[in-house]
Design an enzyme around this catalytic site. Structure first.
Site, PDB file in Angstrom:
ATOM      1  N   GLY A  17       0.460  -1.009   0.070  1.00 46.94           N
ATOM      2  CA  GLY A  17       0.132  -0.134  -0.043  1.00 46.94           C
ATOM      3  C   GLY A  17       0.500   1.543  -0.082  1.00 46.94           C
ATOM      4  CD  GLU A  39      19.520 -12.455  20.843  1.00 47.00           C
ATOM      5  OE1 GLU A  39      19.909 -11.335  21.545  1.00 47.00           O
ATOM      6  OE2 GLU A  39      20.183 -12.875  19.915  1.00 47.00           O
TER       7      GLU A  39
END
Length: 449
Positions: free
Chosen positions: A10, A252
């Site tokens: 978009g 992480e």
């Protein structure tokens, strides 16, 4: 290597994407035509995370630009970086989603989705160790919300275990560019809750304020805003590309920021955001910039973290930073009264340190500094942002305003209610987390799911 595929959806996604790739090219010394000049060639293969090298020595970004209407993607096709991208990476439809979630998700999105997945698969096959996907989109538009949730849905089927990180432009409290924003964002949040791993929200109004207050830009344009966001994204991915003292992976983040699968909307903030003429007069020590990211004014979403509690914070430092300074400034932060942490999360800080100082776009607003920090923090205050959207949704839906546009494109009214109930449940989850104390932990966890 640890590659990431970036998908820009978009208008919001594509324009943020332009700012990001402009910055990545500068960081890795790659010219707009994809060549790396001989003198700039470094011996590290840091760019492999974001670029593939062709046989001819050209560097091609691992990204897709998708929009259901041609204008934004055409700007890239004719712009400065037109020779950087592979022509197949720029996908544009003929007919717009017209700010309608249902068009992006059902009618028009359906025609493009297979093509997009096919191109994504080509990109993924070029990777030796794909880390995950970063998806840039907006929650308020039609393509960003509708097509975004459709794509995430399909990606989680095809690449189940890979991290999917969203960077989403969330509707702002006052400034609105779309009338049906509340519908699109509630439907989109509901559709993506299950499929995305982490969603970093940014909001234009907060970015405007940062530009006005910190950079003295009287009338910020979208370029100014996107360059701020690009700095954030660059800091988040810096440890995958450059070597540092403490490296942090995409996965992480997820492990450290998301206490429960549904509570995955961290707040971003970045410091120092400072114009060149002021930078010379400030020390910008580690302690100063660490305090800077905890300032409510520097948050990239209009929400006040003082009204909530922090569950976890990721601090990504880059530049001339040593662990001793970082630890000292974190101790100072923990001792402040205004910054509260939930009592069931004793450590609450994840730190990454990277040696590469932040790069700036020439002619940009932000000054070149020696060190910077980007903070992603999961706080219960973000619930107020979601609640604000729900309230707007309720006001419109109580009169069934604009609903016929969605129903006409093949949606059912039940989906609105289902999405709204899901978000109400999520608001409840946030409330419980803020209220939960360490003693009542055992019995509460059973009720959570």
């Amino acid at each position: 290597m640890r590659e990431i595929i970036l998908i820009h959806l978009g208008q919001a996604g594509v324009q943020t994407g332009n700012a990001c790739w402009e910055l990545f090219c500068l960081e890795h010394g790659i010219q707009p035509d994809g060549q790396q000049p001989e003198d700039a060639a470094t011996d590290d293969d840091s760019f492999n995370t974001f670029f593939t090298e062709t046989g001819a020595g050209k560097f091609v970004p691992r990204c897709l630009h998708v929009d259901l209407e041609p204008t934004c993607v055409d700007e890239i096709r004719t712009g400065t970086y037109r020779n950087l991208y592979h022509p197949e990476q720029l996908i544009s439809g003929k007919e717009d989603a017209a700010n309608n979630y249902a068009r992006g998700h059902y009618t028009i999105g359906k025609e493009v989705i297979d093509l997009v997945l096919d191109r994504t698969r080509k990109l993924a096959d070029n990777c030796t160790g794909l880390q995950g996907f970063m998806i840039f989109h907006s929650f308020g538009g039609g393509t960003g919300s509708g097509f975004g949730s459709l794509l995430l849905n399909r990606l989680s089927i095809d690449y189940g275990k890979k991290t999917k990180v969203e960077f989403a432009v969330y509707p702002s409290p006052q400034i609105s560019t779309v009338v049906v924003e509340p519908y699109n964002s509630v439907l989109c949040t509901h559709a993506m809750l299950e499929h995305s791993d982490v969603a970093f929200l940014v909001d234009n109004e907060a970015l405007y304020d940062i530009c006005r207050r910190n950079l003295d830009v009287e009338r910020p344009t979208y370029t100014n805003l996107n360059r701020l966001v690009a700095q954030c994204i660059s800091s988040i991915t810096a440890s995958l590309r450059f070597d540092g003292q403490l490296n942090v992976d995409l996965t992480e983040f997820q492990t450290n920021l998301v206490p429960y699968p549904r509570i995955h909307f961290p707040l971003c903030s970045y410091a120092p955001v400072i114009p060149a003429e002021k930078a010379y007069h400030e020390a910008l020590s580690v302690a100063e910039i660490t305090n800077g990211v905890f300032e409510p004014a520097n948050m990239m979403v209009k929400c006040d973290p003082r009204h909530g509690k922090y569950m976890a914070c990721c601090m990504m430092y880059r530049g001339d930073v040593v662990p001793k300074d970082v630890n000292a400034s974190i101790v100072t932060i923990k001792s402040k009264r205004t910054i509260q942490f939930v009592d069931w999360c004793p450590t609450a800080f994840k730190v990454g340190i990277n040696n590469q100082p932040p790069t700036v776009v020439p002619g940009g607003d932000v000054a070149k500094v020696q060190r910077s920090v980007c903070m992603m923090s999961n706080t219960t205050a973000i619930a107020s942002v979601l609640a604000r959207m729900d309230h707007k949704f309720d006001l419109m839906y109580s009169k069934r305003a604009f609903v016929h546009w969605y129903v006409g494109e093949g949606m059912e009214e039940g989906e609105f209610l289902e999405a709204r109930e899901d978000l109400a449940a999520m608001e409840k989850d946030y409330e419980e987390i803020a209220a939960e104390t360490a003693e009542g932990e055992g019995e509460d966890e059973g009720e959570e799911y």
